[in-house]
Structure formats: structure tokens, C-alpha cells
Write a protein that holds these residues in place. Sequence first.
Motif, PDB file in Angstrom:
ATOM      1  N   HIS A 189       0.841  -1.196   0.000  1.00  0.00           N
ATOM      2  CA  HIS A 189       0.000   0.000   0.000  1.00  0.00           C
ATOM      3  C   HIS A 189       0.883   1.255   0.000  1.00  0.00           C
ATOM      4  O   HIS A 189       0.705   2.149  -0.826  1.00  0.00           O
ATOM      5  CB  HIS A 189      -0.924   0.013   1.224  1.00  0.00           C
ATOM      6  N   GLU A 190       1.844   1.303   0.920  1.00  0.00           N
ATOM      7  CA  GLU A 190       2.701   2.484   1.005  1.00  0.00           C
ATOM      8  C   GLU A 190       3.515   2.641  -0.276  1.00  0.00           C
ATOM      9  O   GLU A 190       3.737   3.753  -0.748  1.00  0.00           O
ATOM     10  CB  GLU A 190       3.622   2.415   2.231  1.00  0.00           C
ATOM     11  N   HIS A 193       1.855   4.495  -3.008  1.00  0.00           N
ATOM     12  CA  HIS A 193       1.988   5.958  -2.976  1.00  0.00           C
ATOM     13  C   HIS A 193       3.292   6.405  -3.633  1.00  0.00           C
ATOM     14  O   HIS A 193       3.335   7.449  -4.287  1.00  0.00           O
ATOM     15  CB  HIS A 193       1.937   6.471  -1.537  1.00  0.00           C
ATOM     16  N   HIS A 216      -6.269   8.537  -1.734  1.00  0.00           N
ATOM     17  CA  HIS A 216      -6.628   7.128  -1.684  1.00  0.00           C
ATOM     18  C   HIS A 216      -7.713   6.827  -2.707  1.00  0.00           C
ATOM     19  O   HIS A 216      -8.349   7.727  -3.241  1.00  0.00           O
ATOM     20  CB  HIS A 216      -7.023   6.728  -0.252  1.00  0.00           C
ATOM     21  N   CYS A 248       0.416   9.733   3.709  1.00  0.00           N
ATOM     22  CA  CYS A 248      -0.484   8.663   4.127  1.00  0.00           C
ATOM     23  C   CYS A 248      -0.064   8.190   5.496  1.00  0.00           C
ATOM     24  O   CYS A 248       1.106   7.942   5.748  1.00  0.00           O
ATOM     25  CB  CYS A 248      -0.408   7.485   3.144  1.00  0.00           C
TER      26      CYS A 248
HETATM   27 ZN   LIG Z   1      -2.248   5.330   1.973  1.00  0.00          ZN
END
Ligand SMILES: [Zn+2]
Length: 285
Positions: A189-190, A193, A216, A248
Amino acid sequence: MKNSKRLLVLMSCVFILIGSHSCSKEEAQPKEINKTPNLQTTGDSANDILSNTNFDKILIEIAHVSGFRPREQTITQFTDFLRQYTFKQNIAVQYLELESPDEEDLTLEEISDLEIENRTAYNDGKTLAIYIYFADAPSEGDDMSEGLVTVGAVYRNTSMIIYENTIRRLASQNPSISVTDVESATLNHEFGHLFGLVNLGSTPVNDHEDLEAPNHCNVVGCLMRAELQLGGGASKSTTEHNGLKASCNLSGNTMMRLLQSKTSKSYTVDLDSECVLDLRANGGR
Ligand SMILES: [Zn+2]
Ligand SMILES: [Zn+2]
């Protein structure tokens, strides 16, 4: 005679020069590292990560507090994720074991200071370097009893933090979810970004940015979806200290709900088609 003597003197000078040169080469200082390209804003290196235009190799430096190294299987899943969505096939991983900073919790400034102090991997030639810190302390403002915790955050173009201790505690609360499940989903997920998702350097092809959770994805089930934390989670995502900004702060609730929603045994959570479209439009695979 005079000339040949002069030549001899000249030649010995040349030899001395060559000798001293090779000597100084052996003792050469490590070349000056230009850290600036690695200290930009989240998403600034999206195209460099996704495509092979400027860099064709990626070096991941995994800095971890002793005892908080991520699972081997997690790193395999993570590098598979990189190979799947970027053109980088030459991926190297190096580990850096660090002492605990002995902090009760970590602020963004402390995380940034630790990076400046400890990071050794910076861009070099065609190699793009990424730094990931696996912490033993939780994020500032976490409340485990209320379930309001942060599992990971991004704050620059080539660095991120994973709150490894928090991840292990979360995983231990749910027998059907492993540490690797949470580690992998958080890392991926990170990293999404750093790929520039969502609207952090990779412009959405179709509008799918969640208005309530900026940066997101609004597609249910997507790895890049975030759920707002009650009690200030939303404002946390835009916290800014001294020019440092976390784009985030991924909440533990989001991650656990995403993992629980997957009925398959492996809990693989992935990018939806909108996110994949954005990556491809910015040089991804
Ligand atoms: Zn995020
Ligand atoms: Zn998405």
C-alpha cells in the motif's frame, strides 16, 4: 648529455606522479553522495520507479530495529509486487540492523532524523535507492486500546516507515491473519503511494480519488483504499511539521478490514483496475 639528464629527471618526476596518483587512488575517500534526489516529496519519483527510462535497477534498503526484521516471505511478496507493476526486474534488497532509538512513540521529525542518521542507500548511476524503516515504536498519537493505530506511512519520494511492532500486535489479535499478511499489504500500500497513487504524481486516468480520504482510491476492495479513523485520523493524513508531510498514515483498522474482507486463504490484496490504469499511464507495467 645535458638534455638526456633533463629527460631522466623529467621521467622520474612522471613516475613519482604516477606512483603518488595510484597511491592516492587506493586511499580514495568515498565519493560525495548527493542525497537531494532521494529527499523529495512523495510521488516525485513515481515515473523513475515505474519505468526503466532513468533507472534500470532498484536497491531496497531495509533498516530494522534489532528483532523487528520483516518476514522473509513478506519481502518475496513485496519484490514480486514490484516486478508485477514496474519495469524494474533488477531488484536488490539489503538489510541494515539498527539499535532501538528507545522512544515511546515516533514523530515524523524523529523518523526523518533517524533516516538522515542511518540511511546508506542513495541513487547511484542507474540504480534507484529506496529506504524502508521497520520501527519498534508506534506512531505518535496511536491508541491501541481504541484500535486507532498507524501501520505505515510515506513522507518522501524514496522512503517510508513501517510500524512493525504495531503490525505484530494487530496480527496477534486475529488468528486467521498472519504477520506476513499485514506486513505485505502495508508495504505494498505504502509503495503504491511511491508509485504516485492516488493522484500523488501519477495523475488518475479516470477520477477515482476518494474525496473523504485524499490520495486514496474510492474502489471498494482496492489495496489503495483507506478508511477514515474516528478521532482525528483524517486530519492526521495531512499533518505537516517543518515542511515534512506524511501523505499517508495508514490505519490498522483499514488494513485489518481489507484483509478480513478477503475470503481466500492467502489474503492477497491487490490494486484495482483504476489504480493499474494510472500506473500504466505513468510508465508502469
Ligand atoms: Zn495510503
Ligand atoms: Zn484503486
